[in-house]
Design a protein around this motif. Structure first.
Motif, mmCIF file in Angstrom:
data_model
loop_
_atom_site.group_PDB
_atom_site.id
_atom_site.type_symbol
_atom_site.label_atom_id
_atom_site.label_comp_id
_atom_site.label_asym_id
_atom_site.label_seq_id
_atom_site.Cartn_x
_atom_site.Cartn_y
_atom_site.Cartn_z
ATOM 1 N N ARG A 1 0.812 -1.228 0.000
ATOM 2 C CA ARG A 1 0.000 0.000 0.000
ATOM 3 C C ARG A 1 0.843 1.275 0.000
ATOM 4 O O ARG A 1 0.305 2.367 -0.053
ATOM 5 C CB ARG A 1 -0.969 -0.012 1.184
ATOM 6 N N ASN A 2 2.164 1.136 0.045
ATOM 7 C CA ASN A 2 3.012 2.317 -0.025
ATOM 8 C C ASN A 2 2.945 2.847 -1.450
ATOM 9 O O ASN A 2 3.068 2.096 -2.415
ATOM 10 C CB ASN A 2 4.453 1.973 0.361
ATOM 11 N N ALA A 3 2.772 4.145 -1.587
ATOM 12 C CA ALA A 3 2.575 4.767 -2.902
ATOM 13 C C ALA A 3 3.875 5.135 -3.605
ATOM 14 O O ALA A 3 3.835 5.720 -4.691
ATOM 15 C CB ALA A 3 1.701 6.015 -2.746
ATOM 16 N N PHE A 4 5.013 4.780 -3.045
ATOM 17 C CA PHE A 4 6.283 5.199 -3.630
ATOM 18 C C PHE A 4 6.435 4.798 -5.093
ATOM 19 O O PHE A 4 6.731 5.635 -5.948
ATOM 20 C CB PHE A 4 7.471 4.647 -2.832
ATOM 21 N N TRP A 5 6.249 3.527 -5.405
ATOM 22 C CA TRP A 5 6.496 3.062 -6.775
ATOM 23 C C TRP A 5 5.528 3.684 -7.784
ATOM 24 O O TRP A 5 5.973 4.105 -8.859
ATOM 25 C CB TRP A 5 6.512 1.536 -6.830
ATOM 26 N N LEU B 1 6.336 9.892 -12.327
ATOM 27 C CA LEU B 1 7.268 10.994 -12.606
ATOM 28 C C LEU B 1 8.192 10.686 -13.776
ATOM 29 O O LEU B 1 8.527 11.570 -14.558
ATOM 30 C CB LEU B 1 8.123 11.296 -11.382
ATOM 31 N N ILE B 2 8.615 9.429 -13.876
ATOM 32 C CA ILE B 2 9.594 9.077 -14.907
ATOM 33 C C ILE B 2 8.960 8.367 -16.103
ATOM 34 O O ILE B 2 9.668 8.001 -17.042
ATOM 35 C CB ILE B 2 10.755 8.246 -14.320
ATOM 36 N N GLY B 3 7.641 8.195 -16.069
ATOM 37 C CA GLY B 3 6.938 7.633 -17.213
ATOM 38 C C GLY B 3 7.082 6.133 -17.387
ATOM 39 O O GLY B 3 7.076 5.640 -18.519
ATOM 40 N N HIS B 4 7.189 5.400 -16.276
ATOM 41 C CA HIS B 4 7.300 3.938 -16.327
ATOM 42 C C HIS B 4 6.383 3.320 -15.282
ATOM 43 O O HIS B 4 6.300 3.813 -14.160
ATOM 44 C CB HIS B 4 8.727 3.481 -16.038
ATOM 45 N N VAL C 1 15.442 0.762 -13.765
ATOM 46 C CA VAL C 1 14.732 1.896 -14.364
ATOM 47 C C VAL C 1 15.039 3.176 -13.573
ATOM 48 O O VAL C 1 15.288 4.230 -14.169
ATOM 49 C CB VAL C 1 13.214 1.628 -14.449
ATOM 50 N N LEU C 2 15.043 3.083 -12.239
ATOM 51 C CA LEU C 2 15.384 4.261 -11.428
ATOM 52 C C LEU C 2 16.789 4.759 -11.759
ATOM 53 O O LEU C 2 17.002 5.961 -11.933
ATOM 54 C CB LEU C 2 15.303 3.946 -9.939
ATOM 55 N N ALA C 3 17.737 3.832 -11.836
ATOM 56 C CA ALA C 3 19.115 4.223 -12.144
ATOM 57 C C ALA C 3 19.183 4.918 -13.501
ATOM 58 O O ALA C 3 19.854 5.947 -13.647
ATOM 59 C CB ALA C 3 20.031 3.003 -12.118
ATOM 60 N N ARG D 1 2.328 17.083 -5.417
ATOM 61 C CA ARG D 1 3.449 17.584 -4.618
ATOM 62 C C ARG D 1 4.769 16.910 -4.976
ATOM 63 O O ARG D 1 5.818 17.536 -4.901
ATOM 64 C CB ARG D 1 3.114 17.465 -3.146
ATOM 65 N N TRP D 2 4.726 15.653 -5.411
ATOM 66 C CA TRP D 2 5.939 14.966 -5.833
ATOM 67 C C TRP D 2 6.389 15.441 -7.226
ATOM 68 O O TRP D 2 7.544 15.268 -7.596
ATOM 69 C CB TRP D 2 5.729 13.452 -5.839
ATOM 70 N N ALA D 3 5.496 16.041 -7.987
ATOM 71 C CA ALA D 3 5.815 16.476 -9.357
ATOM 72 C C ALA D 3 6.951 17.496 -9.391
ATOM 73 O O ALA D 3 7.597 17.664 -10.430
ATOM 74 C CB ALA D 3 4.571 17.040 -10.036
#
Length: 169
Positions: free
Chosen positions: A40-44, A50-53, A66-68, A155-157
């Motif tokens: 349920r964590n919204a991080f991913w 943000l990065i379009g994946h 992908v993050l790297a 806010r993360w944008a």
């Protein structure tokens, strides 16, 4: 019962432009040895947007690749602490991670983002007086922080500005 919890190793590389710092992994993440493992964590979904994946649909190792590729690194502000459960409010006797050393090893770093208030409070104190890049406080991606997902997205944008590679990065 409280026990010592330790952070996971940093996930960074030579191309890291944005470093996202959490407080200390929760029980699900520690058990899985994966950042943001609680379903349920919204991080991913937040970072994927943000990065379009679509990071949620990928295996963990692919998420990190992908993050790297997008210039995003991960770590935590607390190296170890006593904590029963997963709530930041239960963290006791925290030992701060060596954030100064880490950021000094990241030549392309442009921003440090704190995932939640505890991470911001501890991380800002640890980086105080340093020649740190931009410091950004974000609402926690944790399900315990009940801000609606759409508001977290807005806010993360702010991170998009540092995720776009420029000719000098």
């Amino acid at each position: 019962m409280a026990r010592v919890s330790n952070c996971l190793p940093p996930i960074v590389g030579a191309h890291t432009r944005v470093l996202i710092l959490g407080s200390l992994p929760g029980e699900a993440s520690l058990k899985a040895q994966q950042y943001y493992a609680h379903p349920r964590n919204a991080f991913w979904p937040l970072v994927g947007g943000l990065i379009g994946h679509d990071l949620v649909a990928r295996p963990y190792a692919e998420r990190l690749e992908v993050l790297a590729g997008a210039g995003v690194g991960l770590w935590d502000v607390v190296a170890s602490a006593w904590r029963p459960g997963s709530l930041d409010g239960a963290i006791r006797e925290a030992e701060t991670a060596d954030l100064l050393r880490l950021i000094s090893d990241l030549p392309r770093l442009r921003a440090v983002a704190f995932n939640g208030g505890t991470a911001a409070r501890i991380g800002r104190r640890a980086l105080e007086g340093a020649a740190a890049p931009a410091l950004i406080d974000l609402p926690s991606s944790s399900p315990a922080y009940t801000l609606p997902f759409a508001e977290k997205q807005v806010r993360w944008a702010v991170l998009r500005r540092w995720l776009v590679a420029d000719a000098t990065s």
